[in-house]
Design a protein around this motif. Structure first.
Motif, PDB file in Angstrom:
ATOM      1  N   LEU A  28      41.940  45.291 -27.171  1.00 58.59           N
ATOM      2  CA  LEU A  28      40.977  44.193 -27.259  1.00 58.59           C
ATOM      3  C   LEU A  28      41.499  43.079 -28.148  1.00 58.59           C
ATOM      4  O   LEU A  28      41.234  41.895 -27.915  1.00 58.59           O
ATOM      5  N   GLU A  29      42.257  43.470 -29.193  1.00 54.97           N
ATOM      6  CA  GLU A  29      42.810  42.471 -30.112  1.00 54.97           C
ATOM      7  C   GLU A  29      43.729  41.505 -29.380  1.00 54.97           C
ATOM      8  O   GLU A  29      43.637  40.279 -29.558  1.00 54.97           O
ATOM      9  N   LYS A  30      44.599  42.021 -28.525  1.00 54.45           N
ATOM     10  CA  LYS A  30      45.517  41.148 -27.792  1.00 54.45           C
ATOM     11  C   LYS A  30      44.784  40.349 -26.727  1.00 54.45           C
ATOM     12  O   LYS A  30      45.145  39.203 -26.454  1.00 54.45           O
ATOM     13  N   LEU A  31      43.764  40.941 -26.146  1.00 59.63           N
ATOM     14  CA  LEU A  31      42.971  40.217 -25.158  1.00 59.63           C
ATOM     15  C   LEU A  31      42.255  39.034 -25.808  1.00 59.63           C
ATOM     16  O   LEU A  31      42.208  37.932 -25.250  1.00 59.63           O
ATOM     17  N   ASP A  69      37.129  51.753 -31.091  1.00 59.43           N
ATOM     18  CA  ASP A  69      36.586  53.084 -31.365  1.00 59.43           C
ATOM     19  C   ASP A  69      35.240  53.006 -32.083  1.00 59.43           C
ATOM     20  O   ASP A  69      34.308  53.747 -31.747  1.00 59.43           O
ATOM     21  N   PHE A  70      35.132  52.108 -33.065  1.00 59.14           N
ATOM     22  CA  PHE A  70      33.878  51.961 -33.790  1.00 59.14           C
ATOM     23  C   PHE A  70      32.800  51.390 -32.875  1.00 59.14           C
ATOM     24  O   PHE A  70      31.629  51.767 -32.959  1.00 59.14           O
ATOM     25  N   PHE A  71      33.212  50.489 -32.001  1.00 59.51           N
ATOM     26  CA  PHE A  71      32.308  49.933 -30.995  1.00 59.51           C
ATOM     27  C   PHE A  71      31.726  51.041 -30.131  1.00 59.51           C
ATOM     28  O   PHE A  71      30.503  51.105 -29.909  1.00 59.51           O
ATOM     29  N   CYS A  72      32.578  51.921 -29.625  1.00 59.29           N
ATOM     30  CA  CYS A  72      32.119  53.010 -28.751  1.00 59.29           C
ATOM     31  C   CYS A  72      31.123  53.922 -29.460  1.00 59.29           C
ATOM     32  O   CYS A  72      30.172  54.420 -28.857  1.00 59.29           O
ATOM     33  N   ILE A  77      32.976  41.894 -29.870  1.00 61.00           N
ATOM     34  CA  ILE A  77      33.142  43.310 -30.215  1.00 61.00           C
ATOM     35  C   ILE A  77      33.930  43.454 -31.506  1.00 61.00           C
ATOM     36  O   ILE A  77      33.555  44.213 -32.411  1.00 61.00           O
ATOM     37  N   LEU A  78      35.017  42.715 -31.613  1.00 60.74           N
ATOM     38  CA  LEU A  78      35.867  42.813 -32.811  1.00 60.74           C
ATOM     39  C   LEU A  78      35.153  42.248 -34.033  1.00 60.74           C
ATOM     40  O   LEU A  78      35.268  42.802 -35.129  1.00 60.74           O
TER      41      LEU A  78
END
Length: 220
Positions: A63-66, A106-109, A98-99
């Protein structure tokens, strides 16, 4: 009929494809489910896979790279999925949110709520539940147009997404011990929900003519 009987009939026919992910949705339990949940809206999954391949070729593996990908680059990469300007904007915004809110996938999930997802642009009930089910492994059964068409073939119609979902989940929960015996192994409710939805989609894709599902091969 109840949804348990439908699950049994689909299982006896051999749905799901053995080459798919164990939870049916490709790359389940990863951030790619979040990506796919947006890209698959009004698009065939084959086109979504092309978009994902394009993203991977750009080095996107988190997600960071996205979230740091230039918007112009993202738009071009996801063109196979259609509605690419809108989807690129929604996807970039969701990854960033999300970030910002959770810090990591993982924390998001672990902590995301359905309400939070529904507050995000481009996320409706089906997309939110797909993320909860296939990325977060929550006890949520995705229901979609395929589900509605299939049960309609047996004479069941529901006024809302929530009513259809409640009916589908009730049949599973009420007969969960029988389902464990059916699979001859211990399964979580979340896994059963994931595979049940997958069976429905696979069956309908192979037995649909337009918006009508041929239920003739299902013996309930």
């Amino acid at each position: 009929m109840n949804s348990f009987e439908l699950l049994v009939a689909l299982k006896h026919q051999g749905y799901i494809k053995t080459t798919r992910d164990a939870l049916w949705w490709p790359r389940s339990r990863t951030f790619w489910v979040v990506v796919g949940a947006i890209l698959t809206q009004q698009s065939k999954w084959e086109n979504v896979e092309k978009s994902i391949e394009n993203l991977e070729s750009l080095g996107v593996d988190s997600l960071e790279k996205l979230a740091t990908l230039r918007m112009e680059t993202l738009v071009i990469a996801i063109q196979p999925s259609g509605f690419y300007h809108t989807k690129a904007k929604n996807l970039h915004q969701l990854a960033t949110q999300i970030l910002d809110k959770f810090g990591s996938f993982d924390f998001f999930c672990e902590h995301v709520s359905r309400e939070w997802l529904l507050d995000q642009k481009g996320i409706g009930e089906e997309s939110a539940d797909a993320i909860l089910c296939y990325a977060c492994q929550r006890e949520v059964l995705v229901v979609d147009a395929y589900t509605a068409r299939l049960v309609k073939g047996f004479g069941y119609e529901f006024e809302s997404y929530q009513e259809l979902q409640a009916w589908m989940q009730e049949g599973v929960l009420h007969h969960f011990e029988k389902i464990q015996k059916l699979y001859s192994r211990e399964m979580s409710v979340a896994e059963v929900y994931a595979r049940f939805h997958g069976k429905i989609v696979e069956f309908c894709k192979q037995n649909s003519k337009g918006k009508v599902v041929d239920i003739g091969s299902l013996s309930l």
